[in-house]
Design an enzyme around this catalytic site. Sequence first.
Site, PDB file in Angstrom:
ATOM      1  N   CYS A  67       0.976  -1.230   0.220  1.00 38.88           N
ATOM      2  CA  CYS A  67      -0.110  -0.070  -0.025  1.00 38.88           C
ATOM      3  C   CYS A  67       0.865   0.994  -0.063  1.00 38.88           C
ATOM      4  O   CYS A  67       0.183   2.329   0.244  1.00 38.88           O
ATOM      5  CB  CYS A  67      -0.933   0.240   1.115  1.00 38.88           C
ATOM      6  N   HIS A 121      -3.497   6.921   3.440  1.00 42.82           N
ATOM      7  CA  HIS A 121      -3.671   5.842   3.299  1.00 42.82           C
ATOM      8  C   HIS A 121      -4.577   5.341   3.746  1.00 42.82           C
ATOM      9  O   HIS A 121      -5.347   5.321   4.846  1.00 42.82           O
ATOM     10  CB  HIS A 121      -2.741   4.530   2.989  1.00 42.82           C
ATOM     11  N   ASN A 157     -10.077  -0.506   1.093  1.00 43.56           N
ATOM     12  CA  ASN A 157      -8.460  -0.460   0.875  1.00 43.56           C
ATOM     13  C   ASN A 157      -8.200  -0.990  -0.524  1.00 43.56           C
ATOM     14  O   ASN A 157      -8.191  -2.219  -0.681  1.00 43.56           O
ATOM     15  CB  ASN A 157      -8.014  -1.505   2.065  1.00 43.56           C
TER      16      ASN A 157
END
Length: 368
Positions: free
Chosen positions: A140, A282, A312
């Site tokens: 990520c 994030h 996500n």
Amino acid sequence: MLDLKPTGAGTGTAVAAREDGVQVRANVYPVQVAGVGIAIPEGRLTNADLERMVETTDEWIVSRTGIRERRIAPPDVATSDLALAAARAALNDAAMEPGEIDLIIVATITPDHSFPATACLVQAGLGIANIPAYDLSAGCSGLAYAIDQAWHALSSGAYKNALVIGADTLSRIVDFTDRRTCVLFGDGAAALVLSRREPGATPGILASNLGADGRGGSLLILPAGGSRLPASHATVAARQHYLQMNGQEVFKFAVRILEESTRRVLAKAGLTVDDLDLFIPHQANIRIIEAARERLGIPPERVIVNVDHYGNTSAASIGLALAEALQEGRLRPGMLVAMTGFGTGLTWGSILLRWTKEPNGTPAVTER
Ligand code: UT7
């Protein structure tokens, strides 16, 4: 560590003093974001859908994660398809032809294949050749890593226009019988065109902070399918081709590193949290975002949150949030924005930008 000090205004040349005292000359060109594009699948997986798949509730998912729905790519759409659609949208936003790009980096942990690189598939899809194209694996944090790498490649003078893409189809490696992980992830892609400007132009990218701590490698891992544990009937039977995560440990790391990395990238530019107009963390969990926001002392209205409707999306996450900020008119020229990612590795990455691009309508959005 090189400390670059520009020597002549307008020359694009800097003198770098190395730690051993040797002076080297380097070219330092300003780099700006020239275009942004995203691609998100049309298919939505809601909490109500998940209630029918595993033992969970909408109430648990919303209160523990902030997620209400995620986008899931149809079976015939792979990571390179989303990456290519986002790349085309970013080129369109930059009013550029594919032939003007001379470097492609795709950040992904769900490449179409182990090889060839997804970036090469994107390159072929754009109908261009003879330029470097490679993948980068930083989970990520991938898009922040890719922006950093492209920034240095461009600012050195070696390249002119880079296509930087964060793309993942995590739905392909999520175990939809494991309620601890399957409620968290979604699919998507975000692309940025980064361009070198003439010396003296306003720099768009001001600083970066990347890092990794490999000791945490087992906390978020896809155990099988690589050289350590090649795919076999046994690995499939043991469900080792699905991602595994120690959620609580990753949570603690995430809150700490979001604060630390964001402060570090600001300090590199001689700035503080008070100077920030927009914070793009994030999008993993609203509780992580809230905890980091409070530690940093940033008011809620300066933070971009879209975890509720995308979940996500791994390497695409901060890029999707950046595009949304543009679309909503929350990111305007002159604003200072920090984007911070964290993920498997463990890795982290922050990029500090002075937004320079005039609005060009809304960033092109392609849905598949
Ligand atoms: O991109 C970077 C990677 N990922 C992350 O950043 C994720 C970081 N971690 C997290 O976001 C959180 O740790 C999770 C959302 C994964 C989990 O939240 P938590 O508050 O840490 O829950 P927990 O793991 O401590 O579990 C609490 C309880 C457990 O039940 P018991 O043992 O207390 O009876 C779990 O079994 O919640 C249970 N649980 C669920 N219940 C209903 C776990 N998942 C679910 C679920 N539905 N989906």
